[in-house]
Design an enzyme around this catalytic site. Structure first.
Site, PDB file in Angstrom:
ATOM      1  N   GLY A 187       0.817  -1.208   0.000  1.00 21.06           N
ATOM      2  CA  GLY A 187       0.000   0.000   0.000  1.00 21.06           C
ATOM      3  C   GLY A 187       0.851   1.258   0.000  1.00 21.06           C
ATOM      4  CB  SER A 188       0.130   4.605   1.327  1.00 20.74           C
ATOM      5  OG  SER A 188      -1.034   4.813   0.561  1.00 20.74           O
ATOM      6  CB  THR A 189       4.417   1.452   3.585  1.00 24.92           C
ATOM      7  OG1 THR A 189       4.159   0.194   2.954  1.00 24.92           O
ATOM      8  CG2 THR A 189       3.504   1.614   4.791  1.00 24.92           C
ATOM      9  CB  SER A 244      -1.220   8.837   1.922  1.00 25.55           C
ATOM     10  OG  SER A 244      -0.744   7.607   1.470  1.00 25.55           O
ATOM     11  CE  LYS A 292       0.462   6.381  -2.013  1.00 25.15           C
ATOM     12  NZ  LYS A 292      -0.750   6.994  -1.401  1.00 25.15           N
TER      13      LYS A 292
END
Length: 485
Positions: A215-217, A273, A219
């Protein structure tokens, strides 16, 4: 008469030579086959004829041996078995061994030649040295904080010391008690079958053997790739990112849960995010650049061992531009273990240098003399040092002003990134809550701990699941414990 005696003597000599030749054939040529024959119990009897060496945490054993008085004399015991099971694994008279009990078996069982001052004599007499000990890198307080924080939820935690790669915590829940598998009684078989059939898979080490959509980690990696490639030069400049963003070559649109993401700067997009910004950044960097950055952090590496094997985290290098956009926000085919994401946080904390993680500090004889030590660990540069500095700044903003506020520690600089990863057909599965981050006490020149947390809370309401809400408080507890009083 003398002639007959000579013939008889010669025949006896021939029989003696044949006997010696046959004995040599059995004891030398066929010995491996007899040793490996399942019907030969001598090896098992020898293996369990003496106490096994111990696995140590904070200098104290978390394992032991129990004298049963039976033919297979000693059985393995475990203190706080479920707490340390993802590290120790199990050793069973019936089902073999796993994790450190397996990879360090030579030391623990006393068969490693390095444990003996006269290894050739041991080979000749088939004697065993007393079992040696395995000293781990674990921080007991951090391990306990992670285990108690996960409580009855599925999930995993991995924590590292960024400057060295030492594994400070490695927790997976639900867990199990490895002592239930130690002997060969009927209860061991029942325990094994129950564990194998349990739908919650308590024997699965989710920290190193389960991969999740990050997921957004993820990024963090996309930002690193964009900064290294020069796609972003000023983290406060507007990015020309539409909201919604139409995936290249499709009519599918990508939206955000946060507001103010249209043309948001990298700083704002990272803090809140924004999916649209990072999906477009991944496309702008391109498959080659994104794959190179992911691989520099350890993705697509099937050879990582700590010393037991770690499942490979993956970044698909065959994607089209639409798939690349999704991959760049930690979806599509992008998968990561919690240990891999702890490595990402550690690399940012360590100025872009990634130390290979390790779990065994040293092995010793039963008297405590060092047999082997970890020594210096391989290091690789995952990004420019200037990129790492800017990422630390962005990760601090997430904790101080954004979605990671629940990870803040008084008197300590904390950086982090939250994530809520969709999964399942049509994203119908309950999302996974993620947090990755690091902590740097006041007055220390470098961060002392990096952590990754993933929580699978299938009982929570879908709208209540977020990295900031579920995973960040747990990360704070682990980092606080690792930093000590």
């Amino acid at each position: 008469m003398t002639r007959y005696i000579r013939h008889a003597a010669a025949f006896c000599a021939l029989l003696l030579v044949a006997l010696l030749a046959n004995a040599s054939r059995i004891q030398v040529v066929q010995a491996p086959a007899y040793d490996d024959n399942p019907a030969n119990r001598r090896q098992d009897i020898a293996r369990y004829s003496q106490p096994r060496g111990d696995i140590l945490v904070d200098g104290r054993p978390v394992t032991g041996s129990k004298d049963t008085g039976e033919q297979l004399r000693y059985e393995r015991t475990y203190d706080n078995g479920p707490l340390y099971a993802p590290v120790t694994g199990f050793v069973s008279q019936r089902y073999g061994s796993s994790f450190l009990e397996d990879t360090e078996d030579g030391t623990l069982a006393g068969t490693d030649p390095m444990l003996s001052p006269f290894p050739l004599w041991n080979d000749f007499t088939r004697a065993r040295s007393p079992g040696g000990d395995v000293v781990t890198t674990l921080d007991g307080a951090a391990q306990r904080a992670a285990y108690e924080g996960l409580a009855d939820r599925k999930g995993a935690v991995a924590a590292l010391e960024p400057a060295t790669g030492r594994v400070l915590a490695l927790v997976s829940t639900p867990s199990y008690h490895p002592e239930t598998l130690s002997g060969n009684a009927p209860s061991v078989t029942r325990s094994w079958l129950e564990l194998q059939q349990d739908p919650d898979k308590p024997m699965l080490n989710r920290a190193v053997r389960q991969t999740y959509p990050p997921g957004s980690t993820f990024k963090v990696l996309t930002a690193a790739a964009a900064l290294d490639a020069g796609v972003i030069r000023n983290v406060d400049a507007r990015t020309r990112s539409p909201d919604p963003y139409t995936l290249p070559g499709t009519r599918t649109t990508l939206r955000n849960t946060a507001r103010n993401c249209r043309n948001a700067s990298l700083r704002v997009a990272f803090e809140w995010s924004c999916n649209t910004v990072f999906a477009k950044l991944g496309v702008d960097v391109g498959v080659t650049g994104m794959a190179a950055t992911a691989q520099a952090f350890g993705f697509n590496d099937a050879g990582l061992r700590i010393p037991f094997a770690v499942s490979a985290s993956t970044f698909d290098t065959t994607v089209d531009r639409a798939q690349l956009a999704l991959s760049s926000i930690g979806q599509y085919n992008t998968r990561a273990t919690p240990l891999q994401m702890a490595m990402v946080a550690a690399a940012v904390a360590n100025g872009g240098q990634l130390r290979q993680p390790y779990l065994v500090e040293r092995t010793t004889t039963h008297r405590g003399a060092t047999v082997a030590s970890a020594g210096g660990r391989p290091v690789r540069q995952t990004m420019y040092p200037s990129t790492a500095r800017r990422l630390r700044e962005l990760m601090r903003d997430v904790v101080e002003h954004g979605t990671g506020a629940n990870a803040a520690i008084r008197g300590t600089t904390v950086g982090g990134k939250t994530g809520t990863a969709q999964h399942g057909i049509g994203n119908a599965g309950t999302p996974y809550a993620w947090f990755v981050g690091w902590a740097q006490p006041a007055g220390d020149p470098v961060p002392k701990v990096a952590v990754a947390v993933v929580v699978e809370d299938s009982n929570a309401h879908r709208g209540d699941i977020s990295g900031g809400g579920l995973a960040a408080p747990l990360a704070r507890a682990v980092m606080t414990a690792a930093l000590g009083p």
